[in-house]
Motif scaffolding. Structure first.
Motif, PDB file in Angstrom:
ATOM      1  N   TRP A  15      31.789  -7.105  52.600  1.00  0.00           N
ATOM      2  CA  TRP A  15      31.117  -8.291  53.129  1.00  0.00           C
ATOM      3  C   TRP A  15      30.089  -7.912  54.197  1.00  0.00           C
ATOM      4  O   TRP A  15      28.979  -8.435  54.216  1.00  0.00           O
ATOM      5  CB  TRP A  15      32.143  -9.248  53.722  1.00  0.00           C
ATOM      6  N   ASP A  18      27.086  -6.204  52.548  1.00  0.00           N
ATOM      7  CA  ASP A  18      26.229  -7.175  51.862  1.00  0.00           C
ATOM      8  C   ASP A  18      25.427  -8.006  52.848  1.00  0.00           C
ATOM      9  O   ASP A  18      24.248  -8.305  52.614  1.00  0.00           O
ATOM     10  CB  ASP A  18      27.091  -8.093  50.990  1.00  0.00           C
ATOM     11  N   PHE A  19      26.072  -8.363  53.973  1.00  0.00           N
ATOM     12  CA  PHE A  19      25.363  -9.172  54.971  1.00  0.00           C
ATOM     13  C   PHE A  19      24.221  -8.386  55.606  1.00  0.00           C
ATOM     14  O   PHE A  19      23.096  -8.893  55.731  1.00  0.00           O
ATOM     15  CB  PHE A  19      26.355  -9.630  56.045  1.00  0.00           C
ATOM     16  N   ARG A  21      22.791  -5.276  54.624  1.00  0.00           N
ATOM     17  CA  ARG A  21      21.814  -4.690  53.706  1.00  0.00           C
ATOM     18  C   ARG A  21      21.144  -5.732  52.815  1.00  0.00           C
ATOM     19  O   ARG A  21      19.972  -5.573  52.462  1.00  0.00           O
ATOM     20  CB  ARG A  21      22.498  -3.643  52.835  1.00  0.00           C
ATOM     21  N   GLY A  22      21.902  -6.773  52.453  1.00  0.00           N
ATOM     22  CA  GLY A  22      21.358  -7.733  51.510  1.00  0.00           C
ATOM     23  C   GLY A  22      20.594  -8.881  52.133  1.00  0.00           C
ATOM     24  O   GLY A  22      19.740  -9.485  51.469  1.00  0.00           O
ATOM     25  N   TRP A  23      20.890  -9.195  53.403  1.00  0.00           N
ATOM     26  CA  TRP A  23      20.227 -10.351  54.015  1.00  0.00           C
ATOM     27  C   TRP A  23      19.565 -10.028  55.347  1.00  0.00           C
ATOM     28  O   TRP A  23      18.390 -10.332  55.547  1.00  0.00           O
ATOM     29  CB  TRP A  23      21.254 -11.474  54.221  1.00  0.00           C
ATOM     30  N   LEU A  24      20.293  -9.401  56.261  1.00  0.00           N
ATOM     31  CA  LEU A  24      19.767  -9.204  57.610  1.00  0.00           C
ATOM     32  C   LEU A  24      18.588  -8.247  57.630  1.00  0.00           C
ATOM     33  O   LEU A  24      17.530  -8.553  58.197  1.00  0.00           O
ATOM     34  CB  LEU A  24      20.885  -8.697  58.530  1.00  0.00           C
ATOM     35  N   PRO A  26      16.506  -7.029  55.078  1.00  0.00           N
ATOM     36  CA  PRO A  26      15.277  -7.438  54.389  1.00  0.00           C
ATOM     37  C   PRO A  26      14.533  -8.583  55.074  1.00  0.00           C
ATOM     38  O   PRO A  26      13.300  -8.642  55.032  1.00  0.00           O
ATOM     39  CB  PRO A  26      15.771  -7.870  52.998  1.00  0.00           C
ATOM     40  N   ASN A  27      15.262  -9.498  55.694  1.00  0.00           N
ATOM     41  CA  ASN A  27      14.637 -10.695  56.252  1.00  0.00           C
ATOM     42  C   ASN A  27      14.199 -10.554  57.705  1.00  0.00           C
ATOM     43  O   ASN A  27      13.255 -11.225  58.130  1.00  0.00           O
ATOM     44  CB  ASN A  27      15.588 -11.895  56.131  1.00  0.00           C
TER      45      ASN A  27
END
Length: 310
Positions: A15, A18-19, A21-24, A26-27
């Motif tokens: 979790w 994913d938080f 690498r996948g959201w924080l 890139p954004n």
């Protein structure tokens, strides 16, 4: 033997990955990169300044500061210690470390003192801030480096950001403690004179809490010094890089030399900041002095007039 893990396995690490690498990342990575610009500017300016000033002039300035705030013995130690650092060839690295420490402590003070004041004046704020500080103080220092590298990259500025996060809690906690420990009768006297919240803070609470705030600043400085060494693992320079390079090459002499330089710098900075806090906050502020300040800065309200009546 039965355990809860036999029934349910929580993929907590997945979790988090994913938080981050996948959201924080890139954004928000551009925003985090932009946030390190002022840190980089202050750090580079201080680093260039300390490495530009001649060694004898810097040593003399620190010796005079030590003489004034820590005594003659500390001034002599400063002269001998800084001369020893120069003679073992670590003066540029020491000045880089000094620039990193001052930058970290400066940003910790800019962030920590206002947050501590807000926490002291609002119980709700303190309830929110306190568990965050607990997490910041209990997480191992090496754990900070992974998200810092992912969000900010490597180099001296990310190392400073990790240092700020690691060293921030003491100054917030002790600022909050100092403000909250101001005597109740002085608060009542200030209210009776119709002082505003800002006047009460500046003329009463901060002067009385200055010793505690300076103690927090001292502890923040010492934590910053320890974290600056660890931050060398992600590209920060200075004496920490000397120590880590010595460890990586099994160079006992080089690692020891870097460690001795860190110890000398730590002792000098610790004694100077301790003495500075004791000299500036050593005299107890009397009720008469506090009331005089409140009368002088309270504005035009008559004596004893309440805010409601005004």
């Amino acid at each position: 033997m039965f355990s809860p893990g036999d029934l349910l396995i929580i993929p907590f690490d997945d979790w988090i990955n994913d938080f981050v690498r996948g959201w924080l990342v890139p954004n928000f990575r551009p925003a985090f990169r932009a946030a390190q610009v002022p840190i980089t500017m202050v750090l580079n300016a201080l680093d260039d300044f300390f490495n530009f000033v001649p060694m004898l002039l810097t040593t003399g300035a620190f010796a005079l500061a030590a003489w004034k705030w820590a005594g003659r013995g500390m001034a002599i130690f400063t002269l001998i210690g800084f001369a020893f650092i120069d003679m073992i060839g670590l003066w540029p690295e020491t000045m880089t470390t000094l620039a990193m420490i001052i930058t970290s402590v400066l940003f910790c003070a800019v962030i920590g003192i206002p947050v501590g004041i807000l926490a002291a004046r609002s119980d709700m704020t303190w309830k929110v801030v306190r568990p965050i500080l607990d997490i910041m103080q209990t997480i191992p220092s090496f754990v900070y480096l992974v998200p810092i590298v992912m969000l900010f990259g490597v180099g001296m500025a990310p190392g400073i950001i990790a240092t700020i996060i690691f060293a921030l809690p003491p100054i917030i906690r002790l600022t909050n403690l100092g403000i909250r420990n101001v005597r109740g009768d002085l608060i009542e006297a200030a209210q009776a004179f119709g002082s505003t919240g800002w006047q009460m803070l500046v003329d009463l609470q901060i002067p009385l809490a200055l010793r505690t705030i300076m103690a927090g600043l001292n502890q923040t400085l010492m934590l910053a010094l320890s974290m600056v060494v660890i931050a060398a693992l992600i590209g920060a320079g200075g004496l920490g890089l000397v120590v880590n390079t010595g460890l990586g090459r099994l160079d006992v002499g080089g690692a020891t030399a870097g460690g001795v330089g860190i110890v000398i710098l730590a002792i000098v900075l610790d004694r100077i900041t301790q003495g500075l806090g004791e000299k500036n906050a050593g005299n107890t502020v009397s009720l008469r002095q506090v009331l005089f300040n409140l009368i002088r800065f309270r504005g035009t309200r008559p004596l004893g007039e309440t805010k409601k009546a005004a």
